[in-house]
Design a protein around this motif. Structure first.
Motif, short mmCIF file in Angstrom:
data_model
loop_
_atom_site.label_atom_id
_atom_site.label_comp_id
_atom_site.label_asym_id
_atom_site.label_seq_id
_atom_site.Cartn_x
_atom_site.Cartn_y
_atom_site.Cartn_z
N SER A 137 0.79 -1.21 0.18
CA SER A 137 -0.02 -0.01 0.14
C SER A 137 0.84 1.31 0.20
O SER A 137 0.66 2.07 -0.66
CB SER A 137 -0.88 -0.15 1.34
N VAL A 138 1.97 1.37 0.78
CA VAL A 138 2.76 2.37 0.90
C VAL A 138 3.52 2.42 -0.35
O VAL A 138 3.89 3.84 -0.91
CB VAL A 138 3.78 2.28 2.22
N LEU A 139 4.02 1.52 -0.90
CA LEU A 139 4.77 1.75 -2.04
C LEU A 139 3.72 2.11 -3.40
O LEU A 139 4.27 2.90 -4.16
CB LEU A 139 5.33 0.18 -2.62
N SER A 140 2.56 1.58 -3.54
CA SER A 140 1.44 2.01 -4.26
C SER A 140 1.24 3.62 -4.30
O SER A 140 0.80 4.16 -5.09
CB SER A 140 0.32 1.25 -4.56
N ASP A 141 1.49 4.19 -3.07
CA ASP A 141 1.25 5.67 -2.86
C ASP A 141 2.38 6.55 -3.34
O ASP A 141 2.32 7.59 -3.03
CB ASP A 141 0.93 5.80 -1.29
N GLY A 142 3.49 5.57 -3.62
CA GLY A 142 4.63 6.36 -3.96
C GLY A 142 5.66 6.66 -3.05
O GLY A 142 6.53 7.56 -2.94
N LEU A 143 5.32 6.07 -1.77
CA LEU A 143 6.44 6.18 -0.59
C LEU A 143 7.48 5.33 -0.80
O LEU A 143 7.23 4.20 -1.42
CB LEU A 143 5.50 6.32 0.47
N LYS A 144 8.54 5.71 0.10
CA LYS A 144 9.66 4.77 0.01
C LYS A 144 9.70 4.15 1.47
O LYS A 144 10.32 4.80 2.41
CB LYS A 144 10.90 5.28 -0.51
N PRO A 145 9.01 3.00 2.01
CA PRO A 145 9.32 2.52 3.20
C PRO A 145 10.74 1.86 3.85
O PRO A 145 11.48 1.47 2.63
CB PRO A 145 8.30 1.50 3.39
N LYS A 146 11.17 2.10 4.77
CA LYS A 146 12.39 1.71 5.38
C LYS A 146 12.06 0.20 5.37
O LYS A 146 11.15 -0.42 5.17
CB LYS A 146 12.73 2.19 7.02
N ASP A 147 13.27 -0.46 5.39
CA ASP A 147 13.34 -1.98 5.41
C ASP A 147 13.12 -2.41 6.88
O ASP A 147 13.20 -1.72 7.77
CB ASP A 147 14.87 -2.51 5.15
N GLY A 148 12.46 -3.67 6.98
CA GLY A 148 12.22 -4.21 7.99
C GLY A 148 10.90 -3.76 8.59
O GLY A 148 10.07 -2.83 8.23
N CYS A 149 10.54 -4.18 9.90
CA CYS A 149 8.99 -3.93 10.34
C CYS A 149 9.07 -3.95 11.82
O CYS A 149 9.85 -4.61 12.34
CB CYS A 149 7.99 -4.50 9.77
N LEU A 150 8.11 -3.32 12.50
CA LEU A 150 7.85 -3.54 14.15
C LEU A 150 6.62 -4.34 14.12
O LEU A 150 5.61 -3.93 13.27
CB LEU A 150 7.87 -2.20 14.97
#
Length: 104
Positions: A91-104
């Protein structure tokens, strides 16, 4: 244990109100080392919190930011977290954003 701390098992026997947002992070695949974090209400300041009773527990402030969140229940095993991470990351990628690697 975090729940004991917020329900009054701390240096002042003070109950700590919390929000429903809980972050869990495993540091190894066996989940023998984990971090569980809660988000405190905005009226609580880190300096006003009672000390934990257990030496393995600590209080720290984490810089705020934006997060993509997916609510789910159950034990956050590596396989489950890996699967659950796919939807918010997509979802974040499709919004054109660049998420960090990994997750909490």
């Amino acid at each position: 244990m975090l729940s004991k701390y917020i329900f009054g098992k701390n240096s002042r026997e003070e109950k700590i109100p919390m929000t429903t947002l809980v972050f869990t992070q495993a540091f190894d695949p066996e989940m023998s080392k984990m971090s569980i974090q809660i988000v405190l209400p905005s009226e609580k300041d880190i300096n006003s919190l009672p000390d934990p009773n257990k030496e393995n527990d600590s209080i720290r402030s984490v810089e705020g930011g934006f997060a993509a969140v997916l609510k789910f229940s159950g034990k956050p095993t590596e396989d489950i977290v890996s699967e659950k991470e796919k939807l918010p990351r997509s979802s974040v990628l499709s919004d054109g954003l660049k998420p960090k690697d990994g997750c909490l």
